[in-house]
Design a protein around this motif. Structure first.
Motif, mmCIF file in Angstrom:
data_model
loop_
_atom_site.group_PDB
_atom_site.id
_atom_site.type_symbol
_atom_site.label_atom_id
_atom_site.label_comp_id
_atom_site.label_asym_id
_atom_site.label_seq_id
_atom_site.Cartn_x
_atom_site.Cartn_y
_atom_site.Cartn_z
ATOM 1 N N ARG A 155 -5.890 1.401 -1.607
ATOM 2 C CA ARG A 155 -4.905 1.278 -2.682
ATOM 3 C C ARG A 155 -4.724 -0.178 -3.139
ATOM 4 N NH1 ARG A 155 -0.586 4.656 0.824
ATOM 5 N NH2 ARG A 155 -1.801 6.587 0.979
ATOM 6 N N LEU A 156 -5.396 -1.080 -2.461
ATOM 7 C CA LEU A 156 -5.224 -2.499 -2.753
ATOM 8 C C LEU A 156 -6.464 -3.059 -3.440
ATOM 9 C CD1 LEU A 156 -3.700 -3.616 0.676
ATOM 10 C CD2 LEU A 156 -2.465 -2.945 -1.415
ATOM 11 N N ASP A 157 -6.259 -3.787 -4.525
ATOM 12 C CA ASP A 157 -7.316 -4.541 -5.198
ATOM 13 C C ASP A 157 -7.150 -5.992 -4.748
ATOM 14 O OD1 ASP A 157 -9.241 -5.557 -6.925
ATOM 15 O OD2 ASP A 157 -7.836 -5.701 -8.593
ATOM 16 N N VAL A 158 -8.076 -6.497 -3.944
ATOM 17 C CA VAL A 158 -7.874 -7.784 -3.273
ATOM 18 C C VAL A 158 -8.785 -8.848 -3.876
ATOM 19 C CG1 VAL A 158 -7.767 -8.987 -1.061
ATOM 20 C CG2 VAL A 158 -7.295 -6.524 -1.167
ATOM 21 N N VAL A 159 -8.174 -9.975 -4.229
ATOM 22 C CA VAL A 159 -8.884 -11.147 -4.744
ATOM 23 C C VAL A 159 -8.580 -12.311 -3.800
ATOM 24 C CG1 VAL A 159 -9.168 -12.738 -6.688
ATOM 25 C CG2 VAL A 159 -8.612 -10.318 -7.101
ATOM 26 N N ALA A 160 -9.611 -13.074 -3.439
ATOM 27 C CA ALA A 160 -9.425 -14.241 -2.581
ATOM 28 C C ALA A 160 -9.934 -15.475 -3.299
ATOM 29 C CB ALA A 160 -10.171 -14.064 -1.260
ATOM 30 N N THR A 161 -9.249 -16.600 -3.087
ATOM 31 C CA THR A 161 -9.713 -17.873 -3.628
ATOM 32 C C THR A 161 -9.975 -18.844 -2.490
ATOM 33 O OG1 THR A 161 -7.477 -18.815 -3.867
ATOM 34 C CG2 THR A 161 -8.371 -17.574 -5.738
ATOM 35 N N GLU A 162 -10.877 -19.773 -2.732
ATOM 36 C CA GLU A 162 -11.181 -20.830 -1.752
ATOM 37 C C GLU A 162 -11.608 -22.074 -2.515
ATOM 38 O OE1 GLU A 162 -11.803 -23.277 1.361
ATOM 39 O OE2 GLU A 162 -10.625 -21.427 1.274
ATOM 40 N N GLY A 163 -11.000 -23.202 -2.157
ATOM 41 C CA GLY A 163 -11.277 -24.440 -2.864
ATOM 42 C C GLY A 163 -12.277 -25.347 -2.198
ATOM 43 N N TRP A 164 -12.570 -25.118 -0.898
ATOM 44 C CA TRP A 164 -13.517 -25.968 -0.196
ATOM 45 C C TRP A 164 -14.904 -25.390 -0.403
ATOM 46 C CZ3 TRP A 164 -13.537 -27.298 5.756
ATOM 47 C CH2 TRP A 164 -14.206 -28.519 5.932
ATOM 48 N N GLU A 165 -15.722 -26.100 -1.137
ATOM 49 C CA GLU A 165 -17.007 -25.586 -1.608
ATOM 50 C C GLU A 165 -17.870 -25.005 -0.492
ATOM 51 O OE1 GLU A 165 -20.644 -28.040 -3.202
ATOM 52 O OE2 GLU A 165 -19.150 -27.880 -4.792
ATOM 53 N N ARG A 166 -17.882 -25.680 0.663
ATOM 54 C CA ARG A 166 -18.762 -25.219 1.742
ATOM 55 C C ARG A 166 -18.300 -23.894 2.351
ATOM 56 N NH1 ARG A 166 -18.134 -29.623 6.518
ATOM 57 N NH2 ARG A 166 -18.352 -31.034 4.728
ATOM 58 N N ASN A 167 -17.032 -23.513 2.131
ATOM 59 C CA ASN A 167 -16.531 -22.262 2.691
ATOM 60 C C ASN A 167 -16.766 -21.060 1.787
ATOM 61 O OD1 ASN A 167 -15.597 -23.026 5.191
ATOM 62 N ND2 ASN A 167 -13.467 -23.281 4.557
ATOM 63 N N VAL A 168 -17.009 -21.282 0.512
ATOM 64 C CA VAL A 168 -17.110 -20.171 -0.431
ATOM 65 C C VAL A 168 -18.237 -19.198 -0.054
ATOM 66 C CG1 VAL A 168 -17.530 -19.530 -2.836
ATOM 67 C CG2 VAL A 168 -16.014 -21.450 -2.296
ATOM 68 N N ALA A 203 0.831 -1.201 0.000
ATOM 69 C CA ALA A 203 0.000 0.000 0.000
ATOM 70 C C ALA A 203 0.868 1.255 0.000
ATOM 71 C CB ALA A 203 -0.931 -0.013 1.209
ATOM 72 N N ASP A 204 1.939 1.253 0.789
ATOM 73 C CA ASP A 204 2.816 2.421 0.872
ATOM 74 C C ASP A 204 3.586 2.646 -0.423
ATOM 75 O OD1 ASP A 204 1.978 2.800 3.456
ATOM 76 O OD2 ASP A 204 3.711 1.814 4.372
ATOM 77 N N ALA A 205 3.753 1.557 -1.211
ATOM 78 C CA ALA A 205 4.466 1.673 -2.484
ATOM 79 C C ALA A 205 3.534 2.049 -3.633
ATOM 80 C CB ALA A 205 5.176 0.363 -2.805
ATOM 81 N N GLY A 206 2.290 2.347 -3.323
ATOM 82 C CA GLY A 206 1.341 2.764 -4.346
ATOM 83 C C GLY A 206 0.215 1.805 -4.600
ATOM 84 N N GLY A 207 0.314 0.585 -4.038
ATOM 85 C CA GLY A 207 -0.778 -0.369 -4.136
ATOM 86 C C GLY A 207 -0.646 -1.326 -5.306
ATOM 87 N N GLY A 208 -1.709 -2.083 -5.520
ATOM 88 C CA GLY A 208 -1.734 -3.087 -6.572
ATOM 89 C C GLY A 208 -2.634 -4.232 -6.175
ATOM 90 N N THR A 209 -2.592 -5.293 -6.960
ATOM 91 C CA THR A 209 -3.476 -6.434 -6.731
ATOM 92 C C THR A 209 -2.841 -7.423 -5.770
ATOM 93 O OG1 THR A 209 -4.503 -6.210 -8.905
ATOM 94 C CG2 THR A 209 -4.685 -8.356 -7.830
ATOM 95 N N VAL A 210 -3.657 -7.853 -4.802
ATOM 96 C CA VAL A 210 -3.263 -8.845 -3.806
ATOM 97 C C VAL A 210 -4.123 -10.082 -4.014
ATOM 98 C CG1 VAL A 210 -3.139 -9.391 -1.345
ATOM 99 C CG2 VAL A 210 -2.685 -7.055 -2.142
ATOM 100 N N LEU A 211 -3.506 -11.256 -3.968
ATOM 101 C CA LEU A 211 -4.236 -12.518 -4.046
ATOM 102 C C LEU A 211 -4.054 -13.271 -2.735
ATOM 103 C CD1 LEU A 211 -5.756 -14.785 -5.574
ATOM 104 C CD2 LEU A 211 -3.528 -15.559 -6.439
ATOM 105 N N ASP A 212 -5.165 -13.630 -2.099
ATOM 106 C CA ASP A 212 -5.133 -14.453 -0.885
ATOM 107 C C ASP A 212 -5.638 -15.834 -1.259
ATOM 108 O OD1 ASP A 212 -4.798 -15.032 1.887
ATOM 109 O OD2 ASP A 212 -6.965 -14.843 2.157
ATOM 110 N N MET A 213 -4.735 -16.817 -1.285
ATOM 111 C CA MET A 213 -5.094 -18.177 -1.687
ATOM 112 C C MET A 213 -5.561 -18.980 -0.478
ATOM 113 S SD MET A 213 -1.950 -19.109 -4.302
ATOM 114 C CE MET A 213 -2.658 -20.738 -4.639
ATOM 115 N N GLY A 214 -6.684 -19.697 -0.650
ATOM 116 C CA GLY A 214 -7.198 -20.523 0.434
ATOM 117 C C GLY A 214 -7.679 -19.689 1.598
#
Length: 263
Positions: free
Chosen positions: A82-95, A50-61
């Motif tokens: 400043r952060l564009d955040v994408v999260a992934t989850e593979g366990w269907e019941r948690n989505v 964020a301090d460097a100007g931001g960008g896309t963050v991916l949180d896996m699982g």
């Protein structure tokens, strides 16, 4: 023993995971933590981006999104925006739980199962930071989505952990390749620079077999796919007998690494 088996069966049938919540075991399970602080590492990485100007963050699982929500809450609004955040989850019941918690925070949640070979839901070079806590990874696909200079911070459950379980059930580790040396080599082979590595082992203690079967209801991949209390009564009786009806100890193993895509 019949009464105990009936109680364990009732516990196993009635314990369910929602998100990534182990509150059903509060006071009945204790676990030592690794020597490092992975949450602090992720907070620092988010803040630095964020301090460097931001960008896309991916949180896996992301599980139920609890952890990611707390990490984002640690940033003030200006830095978080400043952060564009994408999260992934593979366990269907948690989505659904993850979407309910994270979408109001502006996080896009995608169902993604690395075990099926799903490609990560980002374009080539689309992520400045990838956070992976206990999620399977494809080194080449991960390297694909990292931007030049992009950072991976990763903590994994070692695939050889809980050797006691394999002894009891006569099974082999389901993920023998999830070991620090193997994962680090795969990331290097995908073109990333592995900057730091650490590994750790320590105890997980359960109050009794009842607490243990509750834990296995929450993490069913730790036991055979056909596990039921009646079906494995002899194994549970052995554990109960060897523990004297008291605490049961398992061995947890973790490792962490940081890797970066060269500029």
């Amino acid at each position: 023993m019949r009464e105990l088996l009936e109680r364990w069966d009732a516990t196993h049938r009635s314990t369910h995971m929602h998100g990534w919540d182990f509150s059903a075991l509060e006071g009945r399970m204790t676990s030592e933590e690794p020597d490092w602080d992975f949450e602090a590492e992720c907070r620092d990485a988010l803040g630095a981006l964020a301090d460097a100007g931001g960008g896309t963050v991916l949180d896996m699982g992301t599980g139920g999104g609890e952890r990611l929500a707390a990490l984002l809450d640690s940033l003030d609004a200006g830095r978080r925006d400043r952060l564009d955040v994408v999260a992934t989850e593979g366990w269907e019941r948690n989505v659904p739980a993850a979407r309910e918690r994270l979408e109001p925070l502006g996080v896009r949640v995608e169902e993604h199962d690395p075990g099926r070979g799903d490609p990560l839901p980002l374009p080539d070079g689309g992520a400045r930071l990838v956070m992976n806590r206990h999620e399977a990874l494809d080194a080449r696909d991960l390297a694909r989505v990292l931007a030049p200079g992009g950072l991976l911070v990763c903590q994994q459950v070692d695939g050889t952990e809980v050797p006691e379980v394999h002894d009891w059930f006569g099974t082999r580790p389901a993920y023998p390749d999830v070991r620090l040396a193997v994962v680090a080599a795969a990331l290097r082979g995908a073109g990333l620079d592995v900057e730091e590595t650490e590994q750790w082992s320590g105890p997980m203690d359960f109050a009794d077999v009842d607490a243990l079967v509750a834990y296995w209801a929450l993490v069913p991949w730790d036991v055979p796919e056909d596990f039921t209390v009646p079906g494995y009564a002899a194994v549970l009786e052995r554990i109960h007998r060897e523990s004297g009806g008291g605490p049961v100890r398992l061995t947890a193993r973790r490792f962490r690494l940081r890797a970066r895509r060269p500029l």
